[in-house]
Design an enzyme around this catalytic site. Sequence first.
Site: not given
Lengths: 570, 570
Positions: B155, B204, B230, B253-254
């Site tokens: 990421k 984010l 995200s 929850g990304s």
Amino acid sequence: MSADTILAQVDVTQYEDPEKFKAFIPKLEKYRQALNDAILPQYSVELPDKVENLTAKQFNPVKYLYSQKLLTPSEFEITDSSAPQLVAKFATGELTAVEVFKAFAKRATIAHQFTNCALEIFTKDGLKRAEYLDDYFKKNGKLIGPLHGVPISLKEQMDFKGRQRHACFVSKIDHICEAHGTNAQILENLGAVFYIRTNQPQTLMHLCSDNNFIGVSRNPFNLSLTPGGSSSGEGALVGFGGSAIGVGTDIGGSIRAPAAYSGCHGLRPTSKRIGLAGSLSAGAGQESVMAVAGPLARTIEDIDYWMKHYINDGKPWEVDQNTLRLPWKEVAAPKASDLTIAVMYDDGIVRTTPPITRGLKETVAKLEKAGVKIVEFKPIRTQLAYDTVNSMYTCDGNDAQRELLAASGEPLCRLTKWSLNYGGGKELTVTQNRKLNMIRDSLRQEYTSFLIDNKIDFILSPTYNNVAPKPKQVYNWSYTSLFNILDFPTLVFQTGIFQDPEIDQWDASYKDYKFRSELEEIECNIYNPKEFVGAPVGLQLSGRRYFDEEVVAAGKTIVDILQVDLTKIK
Amino acid sequence: MSADTILAQVDVTQYEDPEKFKAFIPKLEKYRQALNDAILPQYSVELPDKVENLTAKQFNPVKYLYSQKLLTPSEFEITDSSAPQLVAKFATGELTAVEVFKAFAKRATIAHQFTNCALEIFTKDGLKRAEYLDDYFKKNGKLIGPLHGVPISLKEQMDFKGRQRHACFVSKIDHICEAHGTNAQILENLGAVFYIRTNQPQTLMHLCSDNNFIGVSRNPFNLSLTPGGSSSGEGALVGFGGSAIGVGTDIGGSIRAPAAYSGCHGLRPTSKRIGLAGSLSAGAGQESVMAVAGPLARTIEDIDYWMKHYINDGKPWEVDQNTLRLPWKEVAAPKASDLTIAVMYDDGIVRTTPPITRGLKETVAKLEKAGVKIVEFKPIRTQLAYDTVNSMYTCDGNDAQRELLAASGEPLCRLTKWSLNYGGGKELTVTQNRKLNMIRDSLRQEYTSFLIDNKIDFILSPTYNNVAPKPKQVYNWSYTSLFNILDFPTLVFQTGIFQDPEIDQWDASYKDYKFRSELEEIECNIYNPKEFVGAPVGLQLSGRRYFDEEVVAAGKTIVDILQVDLTKIK
């Protein structure tokens, strides 16, 4: 500026309310009476003089205990054994829990008579528990757990089922616990015997012990000095040998100062290895600098044994969600020649007094002679660390303390005023608080990288700039709180060195010394060699986060090199 | 109230400044051009149609990849291997890092062509690194580490030496990293090959992917849907098979939303097991709910392998002081009959849509048939948990976000407005923040005790009330953020079930359903069966804090029972 001038700046009207407090006075009197009534004749002795007089002449109860043989040879043998030694004898039937309990009950009661270390004594219940354990052993042919029959003392702030728990906030005097807190629960599960809960200062934020319940505790090596704080009673009790292992808590030095001052060892573990749920403090929800619980004892083996079984058998993560599921590893005591230790002689904030300087130098000399590699440690941003951690302590603007204090309107103790305002005492915004966290993290990274990059195992440092100070006169926490903000596991160990008024005098250069701050001046001016006779010198050994096992193991090596035996002070 | 009405309440003038933003527009254009130029002809393909048209017809690139054989058989075999399989073949010389790299570079580039998953592609550097590793193996006869030659995606918010790192804040577009962050550093030490950094939403804080750099990413199973957020690009890329293992981050929850939506597995570990130092977010210093990093992959074995070697060989505690020194234990996949799982069908906040309801029921039926003991889980104080965690996200009054956004004056994306105001967006006092922490701790204790007292191993739950939503239309995080506030390790696993517009229709009773909140109404109204064709159903498996190993091991058992094979979607 003198300390008194600084203290006078505190607006006590935010906290105190003499009218409101009146309602609590009879309750406090009743509390003190109950404590007094709990001193049973079979466990107590006649003191050689009034305590005030003994205090005035810097009386040393530990020496007196041994020289006057206040215990029987068997009682001495029992109470001078380590917990693993006791447990081994329970397992063979060589000792019963009852005879061990009685010996500790006597030594603890004498400790309290001299030092005012207990807030609560319940030796009748302790005896019943010991009887139960003996019965269990007889019926089942095995011990109930790894702490079967071990007499363990607890700082009062920890919840204890069916008993009062006030943490020395007068407003909480009527609170009765519905259940054990994490520590009482886990230790009871493992077989511990409880019989005494110990003294602590108002707000839990002094390195001393004053409060409106029973007042100050006294140092077991010199009654005119403080045993430290905030685990004050634990220091005095364990230093005197009145419990096999004591449990204190530490957010700024509250296990380590009492251990160092009172002549025992003590471990401030890394945060979240030992549980703290089910205890009262004003710090609930405060996470920038974490309070931790940990053991005080007279051998490092006791500390290792307690940590190992508390964690591996007690499984605190099943009781308190906020503890790590991180087993206690077996780590052998390292060879001296495998150790590299960085020594911090001065943290750059307050210089050390002569007994501490000497204690550190003599210790280093012995370690070097034994083969330990010693390097000098230049403090890294210690002033920033100290300013930051002090801001953290009071960054709710003392809201939580104010609520607990003002609810009874109780008078503020001298050092409460100091601690409430020391970090500024201003309420910060969430954003400002986060910035403190970021400073803290950068400090932690810097110290961690420094140790790794330079292949240094541990940092050796004073616990405090002085030996045990006089009651209500301890202002500087810089040496201990550094390791709270870093969250480095830190063992206080005894060096076997004691203050000697003939040797431990300021040297000639002192008169020309330029103090770096008011704080340093206030602290140094307190030290008059004649007034600290026989105070123990305890030092700190710190390792990286989660290197608790290695710190304790190295502590064994060091204490072995120094030939410290706290049961041989006779 | 509609979502748009709520969004219109946001005072965008606190953040946006069109004049200031003008200066950044050429930089953004240059950025996009560079990304486009990085698509090398040897790795790319011609798309079957314009992306807009493919999107309009809910095109499924994963099916297309396999059915049209966009890769050679050898490239398929390589990119459909797990990391441990690849490493085993590197160790015998059966595969070279270069041939593996080229296959992944191609699959990743195609993934980006379809899904817009990358913020940065640097396959030339990746190839050099692979050549270096082959050379190392040739010279030394051994692998450089346990991730030798494994193509890993990151990421973008994670620092990467010598490269830009902006976390999709336009104000940071010029920031070049001086050093790797914790994750790039540890993974590089272990032998990983980097070649792609992936997309993420502005701030984010969306479960989607919109930003002012390259806009939204698309779902690899249905281009009209979002891959989630995200860690949006990681979801799309890993779901398509374009990297062996991807690294995302998760505070609400990304990791899990992108894994579930995009058809791969993903683990949100317990906090502090994986490092996060050296990354940009507005959450620095915020500790009430911790962000965590973790892996996304197409097999549970990959997740286990990555966690084990990252922790045990990478020793993150030597790089990032804020990680636990807690080794990754070997835990064997449990027998189905040894498992007790509590199933949460509805969290009491937003009901699930038909494909999720069906996916959960079918999964439970298969698990029960295999011998798993299933009990129903009645949600415990989920609304309090959701309100509390949402307050935590914005409890600095969005100060940190505001500073990062206003520095460029960039336009706010639709879901940025939602997230900035969702928790109230009010700055809290330190005292108020501490009260949130105390609520959180009581929730953690309650859930922990519930599991222990009822001998339940894990909680099975939806990842989200729906399958992958449409871009910029995802408002509810209650199912994922519950496990952030609890800090329970949570694995998202694929069920092998996909939305089917014929089957997955609201049942007859739906028209009489009384929505429990505006949020529920908004979310449910979005679901039209015809618009979510082929979207994967991924579910959450959660265990107690620090039971990450057990969660992953049980995930293997479950995926095995369900016969999920993400490399067999053909």
